[in-house]
Write an enzyme that holds these catalytic residues in place. Structure first.
Site, PDB file in Angstrom:
ATOM      1  N   LYS A 168      -7.248 -30.886 -26.112  1.00  0.00           N
ATOM      2  CA  LYS A 168      -6.618 -30.221 -27.256  1.00  0.00           C
ATOM      3  C   LYS A 168      -5.358 -30.958 -27.674  1.00  0.00           C
ATOM      4  O   LYS A 168      -4.556 -31.330 -26.808  1.00  0.00           O
ATOM      5  CB  LYS A 168      -6.200 -28.788 -26.873  1.00  0.00           C
ATOM      6  CG  LYS A 168      -7.330 -27.937 -26.391  1.00  0.00           C
ATOM      7  CD  LYS A 168      -6.842 -26.600 -25.841  1.00  0.00           C
ATOM      8  CE  LYS A 168      -8.054 -25.840 -25.325  1.00  0.00           C
ATOM      9  NZ  LYS A 168      -7.703 -24.598 -24.648  1.00  0.00           N
ATOM     10  N   ASP A 173       0.825  -1.206   0.000  1.00  0.00           N
ATOM     11  CA  ASP A 173       0.000   0.000   0.000  1.00  0.00           C
ATOM     12  C   ASP A 173       0.858   1.255   0.000  1.00  0.00           C
ATOM     13  O   ASP A 173       0.503   2.259  -0.612  1.00  0.00           O
ATOM     14  CB  ASP A 173      -0.915   0.015   1.224  1.00  0.00           C
ATOM     15  CG  ASP A 173      -1.896  -1.125   1.176  1.00  0.00           C
ATOM     16  OD1 ASP A 173      -2.139  -1.633   0.067  1.00  0.00           O
ATOM     17  OD2 ASP A 173      -2.399  -1.523   2.238  1.00  0.00           O
ATOM     18  N   CYS A 194     -52.508 -10.043  -1.595  1.00  0.00           N
ATOM     19  CA  CYS A 194     -53.472  -9.012  -1.191  1.00  0.00           C
ATOM     20  C   CYS A 194     -54.449  -8.615  -2.290  1.00  0.00           C
ATOM     21  O   CYS A 194     -55.281  -7.740  -2.080  1.00  0.00           O
ATOM     22  CB  CYS A 194     -52.732  -7.779  -0.694  1.00  0.00           C
ATOM     23  SG  CYS A 194     -51.942  -6.875  -2.035  1.00  0.00           S
ATOM     24  N   TYR A 210      -6.852 -19.588 -21.993  1.00  0.00           N
ATOM     25  CA  TYR A 210      -6.677 -20.977 -22.435  1.00  0.00           C
ATOM     26  C   TYR A 210      -6.228 -21.097 -23.885  1.00  0.00           C
ATOM     27  O   TYR A 210      -6.045 -22.179 -24.391  1.00  0.00           O
ATOM     28  CB  TYR A 210      -7.963 -21.777 -22.234  1.00  0.00           C
ATOM     29  CG  TYR A 210      -9.193 -21.108 -22.809  1.00  0.00           C
ATOM     30  CD1 TYR A 210      -9.323 -20.926 -24.185  1.00  0.00           C
ATOM     31  CD2 TYR A 210     -10.214 -20.652 -21.986  1.00  0.00           C
ATOM     32  CE1 TYR A 210     -10.432 -20.292 -24.720  1.00  0.00           C
ATOM     33  CE2 TYR A 210     -11.325 -20.017 -22.523  1.00  0.00           C
ATOM     34  CZ  TYR A 210     -11.427 -19.833 -23.890  1.00  0.00           C
ATOM     35  OH  TYR A 210     -12.519 -19.206 -24.411  1.00  0.00           O
ATOM     36  N   ASP A 248     -17.179 -22.145 -17.325  1.00  0.00           N
ATOM     37  CA  ASP A 248     -18.483 -21.651 -17.757  1.00  0.00           C
ATOM     38  C   ASP A 248     -18.577 -20.159 -17.476  1.00  0.00           C
ATOM     39  O   ASP A 248     -19.045 -19.720 -16.440  1.00  0.00           O
ATOM     40  CB  ASP A 248     -19.574 -22.410 -17.005  1.00  0.00           C
ATOM     41  CG  ASP A 248     -20.893 -22.326 -17.735  1.00  0.00           C
ATOM     42  OD1 ASP A 248     -20.907 -21.805 -18.867  1.00  0.00           O
ATOM     43  OD2 ASP A 248     -21.903 -22.767 -17.165  1.00  0.00           O
ATOM     44  N   CYS A 273     -46.161  -5.778  -6.691  1.00  0.00           N
ATOM     45  CA  CYS A 273     -47.385  -5.422  -5.989  1.00  0.00           C
ATOM     46  C   CYS A 273     -47.171  -4.019  -5.423  1.00  0.00           C
ATOM     47  O   CYS A 273     -46.246  -3.799  -4.664  1.00  0.00           O
ATOM     48  CB  CYS A 273     -47.636  -6.405  -4.848  1.00  0.00           C
ATOM     49  SG  CYS A 273     -48.867  -5.785  -3.687  1.00  0.00           S
TER      50      CYS A 273
HETATM   51  S1  IVH Z   1     -10.629 -23.654 -26.310  1.00  0.00           S
HETATM   52  C1  IVH Z   1     -10.624 -22.972 -30.798  1.00  0.00           C
HETATM   53  N1  IVH Z   1     -10.552 -24.061 -23.725  1.00  0.00           N
HETATM   54  O1  IVH Z   1     -15.991 -22.843 -24.481  1.00  0.00           O
HETATM   55  C2  IVH Z   1     -11.061 -23.476 -29.503  1.00  0.00           C
HETATM   56  N2  IVH Z   1     -12.481 -23.050 -24.653  1.00  0.00           N
HETATM   57  O2  IVH Z   1     -17.838 -24.126 -26.300  1.00  0.00           O
HETATM   58  C3  IVH Z   1     -11.297 -22.389 -28.550  1.00  0.00           C
HETATM   59  N3  IVH Z   1     -14.161 -22.421 -22.998  1.00  0.00           N
HETATM   60  O3  IVH Z   1     -15.825 -20.379 -26.983  1.00  0.00           O
HETATM   61  C4  IVH Z   1     -11.813 -22.806 -27.273  1.00  0.00           C
HETATM   62  N4  IVH Z   1     -13.053 -23.095 -21.227  1.00  0.00           N
HETATM   63  O4  IVH Z   1     -15.519 -19.664 -24.528  1.00  0.00           O
HETATM   64  C5  IVH Z   1     -11.265 -23.602 -24.776  1.00  0.00           C
HETATM   65  N5  IVH Z   1     -10.317 -24.434 -21.448  1.00  0.00           N
HETATM   66  C6  IVH Z   1     -11.032 -23.966 -22.485  1.00  0.00           C
HETATM   67  C7  IVH Z   1     -12.296 -23.371 -22.309  1.00  0.00           C
HETATM   68  C8  IVH Z   1     -13.004 -22.938 -23.434  1.00  0.00           C
HETATM   69  C9  IVH Z   1     -14.156 -22.521 -21.660  1.00  0.00           C
HETATM   70  C10 IVH Z   1     -15.280 -21.846 -23.782  1.00  0.00           C
HETATM   71  C11 IVH Z   1     -14.855 -20.856 -24.846  1.00  0.00           C
HETATM   72  C12 IVH Z   1     -15.370 -21.387 -26.145  1.00  0.00           C
HETATM   73  C13 IVH Z   1     -16.470 -22.275 -25.679  1.00  0.00           C
HETATM   74  C14 IVH Z   1     -16.769 -23.347 -26.711  1.00  0.00           C
END
Ligand code: IVH
Length: 674
Positions: free
Chosen positions: A290, A38, A411, A225, A118, A426
């Site tokens: 991925k 701070d 009411c 991500y 999400d 109401c």
């Molecule tokens: S990869 C080209 N990784 O899910 C691929 N997406 O249903 C790009 N999301 O539009 C997405 N967590 O908003 C990826 N670990 C994650 C994610 C993720 C959430 C969302 C993202 C995407 C949607 C697709």
């Protein structure tokens, strides 16, 4: 200090603060105390004020800048933002993985597995090492420019470290942590504001705010991500290398990341995530798998909407199928009508559910929930169960569509529809249900904290005709109380003692307890700090009200309307006669402090008061003023001292951050006698 020295020191302080932010937010390994942090922040704020020519928009002091926008600008993504294909079972995921092996002609394939967060997808572009732009996904090609809003997220660097690449675009998910969401919704409920259905809706709603000051108050976070556009200074061979880039840049990545090279390991990872996901701070309904190697990603390519090298695996939501027995409409404190479904009891994720919220009229219409319908309900974390879907194919034909009643179910008064909000209300001030909720709110711990007056007793008082306005509580007749069920002389004494004790509460608690729509405890405190008394608040014009910290247009209008209604004026007069605190400080506040009245020992100092003190805040404010000090409502770099009582909240945090000295009541009294 010369200008050159100041410039140098500003840069040095900014770099130090950025580094400590990374240590604190990303590595959870702070090297210095909050106090020392701070002090750095404070020094930077002061220097930037003294040498405004060196104030950079990327300074760590500039997170919540700028006026509210008129609307968001549309921006074109540097590279398309794709979405993901979904799988819903281990078989489907197996098919996906085996197809990749076959197409690439391999028997092992390194992939990474992450939680699917999400929230709301964002793209963030850094150029020349500074945050240039943040945008929503939109239609994948164009989105909204939400840079102002993203800047308020404290873990997101406005500037990157020297040794990190300086030009790239990252993609991630903005979310609201479960605990922050629960707290925020509880506050909204208390303030009579519409609730958000879940953290994702709350995040989306927050990012749509045009005023970054509102966003700054909401607990948003971001996790990255993926990447989009990459400048010439970045070479990425794999998704794993991307995580390394995030680390270098001080950007947050997911807490759980698995690497796998075989189907067995992939399945083991998604099962492990299923066990762990409920402990994560954000909601996850799946995993994302991925391909790690970027050359292989390019070989696999993409369809028109999603890459072929990645897939989402969706967990079975914690759902159950049941039937809607009836839809009832609840009336809230401010009169808002909320439809609630009564269900055939069903067991879902650990408990029996027999009710589910339908949020509001629009939601019921959108999902077309009818009485008699077979529905899927879902329980996500600590959120109230919700009806997610109607099994339309199971309709028999005798289901009854829901109609929001045109009159209040408690009411019978014709309801009114709020044009700006989705709420139906109401309007009857005498509605028994509203009265009960109002009295409960008045007596609640965060408001007047009346011991002995719980929900059941409030209901009895209202049903028995003993109380309607809050002022009636101060004129209760013990004889009549004795006629209520389970009210012996001891309970009566406890209740009356509790009510009597509440007359000593601070005036802001009374203001908050009145249950004025949109007026929360924080704004009540600010209002009293600013105006000194409830009477002054009642007399203030709209403009005067809006000038108070924590009071916006909506709150000001609500206050203004409240104090101009005859019904409320009558109640207030009775409360005043009963001796409730309207903000006047006790007659001679100095008498018990030992200090002489009217010194100038606090001349030139500015004070902010917060938390619960032994007496009303106005009492202390009066003392400060009598000794030449000034009292204001919010902490800033101009604040000289914060007088903090118990349960001090955001003002204390802010004071600590700015290095404002914090005094306890004891310190304060000592200082007064100095
Ligand atoms: S990869 C080209 N990784 O899910 C691929 N997406 O249903 C790009 N999301 O539009 C997405 N967590 O908003 C990826 N670990 C994650 C994610 C993720 C959430 C969302 C993202 C995407 C949607 C697709």
């Amino acid at each position: 200090m010369t200008a050159d020295e100041a410039n140098h020191r500003i840069e040095e302080l900014s770099r130090q603060i950025e580094r400590h932010d990374r240590l604190y937010y990303l590595e959870a390994m702070p090297e210095i105390s909050d106090k020392a942090y701070d002090a750095l922040h404070r020094e930077l704020v002061d220097l930037e004020k003294a040498f405004p020519q060196f104030l950079s928009p990327h300074s760590p002091t500039q997170r919540v800048g700028g006026a509210p926008l008129a609307g968001f600008e549309t921006v074109t993504h540097l590279e398309r933002m794709m979405s993901l294909d979904n799988t819903y079972s281990e078989e489907e995921l197996t098919t996906f993985y085996n197809r990749l092996l076959k197409n690439l002609d391999r028997d092992r394939l390194p992939v990474v597995i992450e939680p699917k967060i999400d929230g709301v997808a964002v793209s963030v572009v850094y150029r020349n090492g500074v945050l240039e732009r943040a945008a929503t996904r939109g239609d994948g090609r164009q989105g909204d420019d939400i840079t102002q809003n993203l800047r308020t997220i404290e873990s997101l660097p406005l500037r990157l470290p020297h040794d990190a690449p300086a030009n790239f675009e990252v993609r991630g998910e903005v979310y609201m942590p479960r605990d922050g969401f629960a707290k925020m919704n509880a506050e909204r409920e208390r303030d009579g504001e519409p609730l958000f259905a879940n953290p994702r809706n709350a995040t989306a709603g927050t990012l749509k705010q045009l005023d970054p000051k509102v966003v700054a108050k909401r607990p948003l976070e971001v996790i990255f991500y993926g990447f989009g556009w990459l400048g010439n200074d970045v070479v990425l061979e794999s998704q794993s290398a991307f995580y390394h880039l995030l680390d270098q840049a001080g950007l947050r990545k997911g807490d759980l990341i698995w690497k796998a090279e075989t189907l067995t390991d992939v399945l083991a990872a998604i099962r492990e995530l299923d066990e762990k996901r409920h402990g994560l701070p954000y909601e996850t309904d799946g995993a994302v798998i991925k391909v790690d190697d970027r050359h292989l990603q390019q070989t696999l390519g993409a369809t028109s909407k999603a890459p072929r090298w990645a897939i989402a695996f969706k967990y079975q939501a914690e759902q159950a199928v049941t039937r809607v027995l009836s839809i009832e409409v609840q009336v809230g404190r401010t009169g808002a009508l909320t439809p609630v479904a009564n269900l055939e009891p069903v067991f879902v994720s650990g408990s029996t559910v027999s009710r589910a919220t339908l949020h509001n009229e629009e939601e019921v219409k959108r999902k077309d929930v009818r009485v008699g319908d077979v529905v899927i309900i879902e329980k996500a974390g600590e959120i109230i169960p919700a009806v997610v879907e109607v099994k339309v194919d199971q309709r028999q034909g005798n289901e009854v569509a829901f109609e929001m009643p045109n009159t209040c179910p408690a009411c019978n008064t014709p309801v009114v529809r709020d044009p700006e909000q989705v709420a139906v209300r109401c309007p009857n001030e005498h509605c028994a249900e509203k009265v009960k909720r109002r009295l409960r709110h008045f007596a609640a711990r965060g408001a007047m904290d009346i011991q002995g007056l719980g929900t059941a007793l409030v209901d009895q008082l209202v049903d028995g005709g003993l109380a309607e306005q809050v002022s009636d509580l101060y004129a209760l007749d013990p004889m009549k109380l004795g006629r209520l069920e389970r009210m012996g002389s001891r309970s009566i004494k406890n209740l009356l003692d509790g009510i009597e004790a509440s007359k000593k509460q601070a005036a802001w608690r009374l203001l908050f307890g009145l249950g004025i729509m949109h007026v929360g405890s924080t704004s009540s405190q600010s209002l009293l700090d600013h105006f000194g008394s409830i009477d002054a608040v009642a007399a203030a014009s709209l403009e005067e009200l809006e000038a108070v910290p924590d009071v916006g247009e909506v709150v000001a209008k609500s206050l203004h309307d409240f104090f101009r209604s005859d019904a409320h004026r009558d109640d207030l007069e009775k409360l005043r006669e009963a001796g409730l605190p309207f903000g006047q400080a006790p007659a001679s506040p100095q008498s018990d402090t030992g200090a002489d009245a009217g010194s100038d020992r606090f001349a030139g100092t500015t004070w902010v008061l917060t938390g619960t003190l032994s007496q009303a805040r106005d009492h202390f404010a009066e003392i400060i003023k009598q000794h030449g000090g000034k009292v204001t409502g919010s902490v800033s770099s101009k604040t000289s001292f914060l007088l903090a009582g118990e349960k001090a909240g955001s003002k204390l945090t802010k004071a600590e951050k700015l290095g404002v000295p914090v005094l306890s009541e004891e310190d304060f009294l000592a200082k007064l006698k100095d």
